[in-house]
Design a protein around this motif. Structure first.
Motif, PDB file in Angstrom:
ATOM      1  N   ARG A   3       0.822  -1.185   0.000  1.00 14.20           N
ATOM      2  CA  ARG A   3       0.000   0.000   0.000  1.00 14.20           C
ATOM      3  C   ARG A   3       0.872   1.257   0.000  1.00 14.20           C
ATOM      4  NH1 ARG A   3      -3.484   1.155   5.467  1.00 14.20           N
ATOM      5  NH2 ARG A   3      -2.969   3.315   5.436  1.00 14.20           N
ATOM      6  N   HIS A  64     -10.279   3.016  -0.990  1.00 10.59           N
ATOM      7  CA  HIS A  64      -9.488   2.101  -0.155  1.00 10.59           C
ATOM      8  C   HIS A  64      -8.014   2.447  -0.305  1.00 10.59           C
ATOM      9  CE1 HIS A  64     -13.104  -0.438  -0.014  1.00 10.59           C
ATOM     10  NE2 HIS A  64     -13.236  -0.103  -1.286  1.00 10.59           N
ATOM     11  N   ASP A  66      -5.677   0.533   0.244  1.00  7.78           N
ATOM     12  CA  ASP A  66      -5.004  -0.611  -0.369  1.00  7.78           C
ATOM     13  C   ASP A  66      -5.177  -0.666  -1.888  1.00  7.78           C
ATOM     14  OD1 ASP A  66      -3.802  -1.587   1.871  1.00  7.78           O
ATOM     15  OD2 ASP A  66      -5.488  -2.873   2.445  1.00  7.78           O
ATOM     16  N   ALA A  67      -6.041   0.195  -2.412  1.00  4.82           N
ATOM     17  CA  ALA A  67      -6.177   0.260  -3.881  1.00  4.82           C
ATOM     18  C   ALA A  67      -5.131   1.189  -4.491  1.00  4.82           C
ATOM     19  CB  ALA A  67      -7.577   0.754  -4.243  1.00  4.82           C
ATOM     20  N   ASP A 208      -4.829  -7.236  -8.958  1.00  7.62           N
ATOM     21  CA  ASP A 208      -4.530  -6.531  -7.699  1.00  7.62           C
ATOM     22  C   ASP A 208      -5.671  -5.634  -7.237  1.00  7.62           C
ATOM     23  OD1 ASP A 208      -2.044  -7.597  -7.433  1.00  7.62           O
ATOM     24  OD2 ASP A 208      -1.004  -5.916  -8.384  1.00  7.62           O
ATOM     25  N   ILE A 209      -6.433  -5.100  -8.171  1.00  8.75           N
ATOM     26  CA  ILE A 209      -7.506  -4.165  -7.815  1.00  8.75           C
ATOM     27  C   ILE A 209      -8.795  -4.560  -8.532  1.00  8.75           C
ATOM     28  CG2 ILE A 209      -6.126  -2.134  -7.184  1.00  8.75           C
ATOM     29  CD1 ILE A 209      -6.349  -1.154 -10.049  1.00  8.75           C
ATOM     30  N   ASP A 212     -15.047  -2.702  -5.122  1.00  5.10           N
ATOM     31  CA  ASP A 212     -15.324  -2.993  -3.710  1.00  5.10           C
ATOM     32  C   ASP A 212     -16.111  -1.832  -3.127  1.00  5.10           C
ATOM     33  OD1 ASP A 212     -15.367  -3.955  -1.151  1.00  5.10           O
ATOM     34  OD2 ASP A 212     -13.240  -3.563  -0.738  1.00  5.10           O
ATOM     35  N   HIS A 353     -10.472 -12.124  -3.896  1.00  2.00           N
ATOM     36  CA  HIS A 353     -10.688 -11.128  -2.818  1.00  2.00           C
ATOM     37  C   HIS A 353     -12.152 -11.167  -2.408  1.00  2.00           C
ATOM     38  CE1 HIS A 353      -7.100  -9.673  -4.942  1.00  2.00           C
ATOM     39  NE2 HIS A 353      -6.757  -9.063  -3.832  1.00  2.00           N
ATOM     40  N   PHE A 357     -11.069  -5.341  -0.357  1.00  2.00           N
ATOM     41  CA  PHE A 357      -9.759  -4.927   0.142  1.00  2.00           C
ATOM     42  C   PHE A 357      -9.580  -5.210   1.630  1.00  2.00           C
ATOM     43  CE2 PHE A 357     -10.122  -2.354  -3.715  1.00  2.00           C
ATOM     44  CZ  PHE A 357      -8.878  -2.578  -4.278  1.00  2.00           C
ATOM     45  N   LYS A 359      -8.717  -6.803   4.946  1.00  2.00           N
ATOM     46  CA  LYS A 359      -7.699  -7.808   5.239  1.00  2.00           C
ATOM     47  C   LYS A 359      -8.308  -8.932   6.057  1.00  2.00           C
ATOM     48  CE  LYS A 359      -3.635  -5.956   3.832  1.00  2.00           C
ATOM     49  NZ  LYS A 359      -3.491  -4.538   4.088  1.00  2.00           N
TER      50      LYS A 359
END
Ligand SMILES: NC(=O)c1ccc[n+]([C@@H]2O[C@H](COP(=O)([O-])OP(=O)(O)OC[C@H]3O[C@@H](n4cnc5c(N)ncnc54)[C@H](O)[C@@H]3O)[C@@H](O)[C@H]2O)c1
Ligand SMILES: O=c1ccn([C@@H]2O[C@H](COP(=O)(O)OP(=O)(O)O[C@H]3O[C@H](CO)[C@@H](O)[C@H](O)[C@H]3O)[C@@H](O)[C@H]2O)c(=O)[nH]1
Length: 359
Positions: A3, A64, A66-67, A208-209, A212, A353, A357, A359
């Motif tokens: 991230r 997010h 994490d995006a 990866d993305i 969401d 996923h 995102f 965890k």
């Protein structure tokens, strides 16, 4: 994915330290809303081109962290597009040449019950951003607009000169933004493009993305929650529309093709004269809700139960784009006009996923 390192954030009393400068001398693109679904895919594409420095500016209300990838040519600034001080902070720290503006609330149903919340975030946010661009002499803007500006458009497919008569406050707020941008271009010599997306769907090939949203309201991710074991069935909202099978028809466009159009829009803005232009982004063909469910069954190999349900308020029967202007002006050549691969990319993301995102 690692991230992005956050520079601590927003409109509080104590200003956070300025984020570190870029090391490579390249044009800076500020991607407001770059932690969201479409914005994060555009950021990934911009970084892959290797010719831009990217500043993601986002309040993380629906996006997010994490995006947002960790990348030498990217900086993340947490802030709100309605805050003058947050905008001044980022525009003072970086020589921003281009702004991409994805920030919005975009739930049609919620906009009907809470219109002022939508005008506050979407219209006031765009107003503050335009003021900051004028204040800091930032000349180029790419604005996320929507097919919702047209309302119940006739005839199909929809061209940019089709009358804009939004059916809900969300579409109304986006149209108000477009008009504000147009007048600002005339008065202050800005260059702007509004990209009117039809139905964004799919996920990055990197895996990866992806999409969401909370709550999720979009058809394709909701359908995929059935084979993912998160819901028992998908509801078909309305089976008595004036369409071939009675369900709504939409022009589903792969988010990667949206990303390439945004990058082309930067090149176009660099060369064009001051002014405003609006362009549809879609493929010019429609799929009904039942078509989409059938394709999802074939892609996932799962039965996917569907249940007929009443119409959802505010849904036009058919929205299909005529996107000749983007093809001509931007030289946009979409590469993913295939519903199976759109759903396939989304399925890959949701399978790997299942909680997004989180965890
Ligand atoms: N998803 C679609 O099918 C679709 C279709 C047409 C148009 N659009 C438009 O595209 C844009 C992106 O849509 P999305 O699906 O990626 O939405 P999203 O909610 O995933 O992304 C929006 C991002 O903007 C940020 N944001 C919102 N308000 C903000 C504010 N005041 N200040 C700073 N950041 C803020 C959010 O945190 C989020 O990261 C929106 O403007 C939406 O209206 C989406
Ligand atoms: O559980 C569900 C969810 C949706 N639908 C239907 O599926 C179609 C597509 O719905 P959805 O995925 O929610 O997209 P739209 O309502 O068409 O709106 C999207 O596409 C518009 C542009 O066309 C954008 O303006 C919006 O921001 C974006 O959310 C519609 O007919 C819905 O009624 C169902 O039948 N069941």
């Amino acid at each position: 994915m690692t991230r992005a390192q956050e520079s601590p954030s927003p409109s509080g009393d104590v200003s956070p330290p300025p984020p570190p400068p870029f090391t490579q001398d390249m044009p800076v693109v500020m991607v407001a809303g770059g932690a969201g679904y479409i914005g994060s895919h555009v950021v990934e594409h911009l970084l892959s081109l290797g010719v831009y420095n990217v500043v993601v500016f986002d309040n993380l209300s629906t996006g997010h962290s994490d995006a947002v990838p960790s990348h030498p040519n990217l900086r993340f600034v947490q802030g709100d597009v309605r805050s003058d001080s947050d905008l001044d902070r980022v525009m003072e720290a970086y020589p921003v040449e281009y702004v991409m503006h994805f920030c919005a609330l975009s739930l049609v149903g919620e906009s009907v019950s809470q219109p002022l919340k939508y005008y506050d975030n979407n219209v006031v946010g765009t107003l503050r951003l335009l003021e900051a661009m004028v204040r800091h002499s930032v000349p180029h803007l790419v604005f996320s607009s929507t097919a919702a500006v047209y309302g119940q458009a006739q005839p199909e497919p929809i061209r940019e000169d089709t009358p804009t008569i939004p059916l809900n406050p969300y579409g109304g707020s986006k149209l108000a933004c477009e008009q504000m941008i147009r007048w600002t271009c005339e008065a202050h010599g800005l260059k702007a493009v509004a990209l009117r997306y039809f139905n964004a769907a799919g996920a990055s090939a990197t895996g990866d993305i992806g999409e969401d949203h909370h709550p999720e309201t979009h058809l394709i991710p909701l359908i995929l929650q059935v084979p993912n074991g998160k819901r028992d069935n998908i509801k078909v909202f309305g089976t008595d529309y004036p369409t071939e099978d009675g369900t709504c028809v939409r022009d589903y466009i792969h988010v990667s093709d949206l990303a390439s159009a945004h990058a082309l829009a930067l090149g176009h803005l660099a060369q064009t004269q001051p002014g405003f232009n609006a362009m549809n982004l879609g493929y010019g063909r429609g799929f009904s809700v039942r078509d989409v469910i059938d394709h999802a069954r074939s892609v996932t190999g799962e039965a996917i139960a569907a249940v007929d349900a009443p119409r959802r308020p505010g849904d036009p029967p058919t929205l299909v784009a005529e996107a000749g202007r983007a093809r001509e002006v931007l030289q946009w050549v979409p590469e993913n006009d295939n519903l199976d691969s759109i759903i396939g990319s989304a399925w890959k993301w949701h399978e790997s996923h299942p909680d997004g995102f989180k965890k």
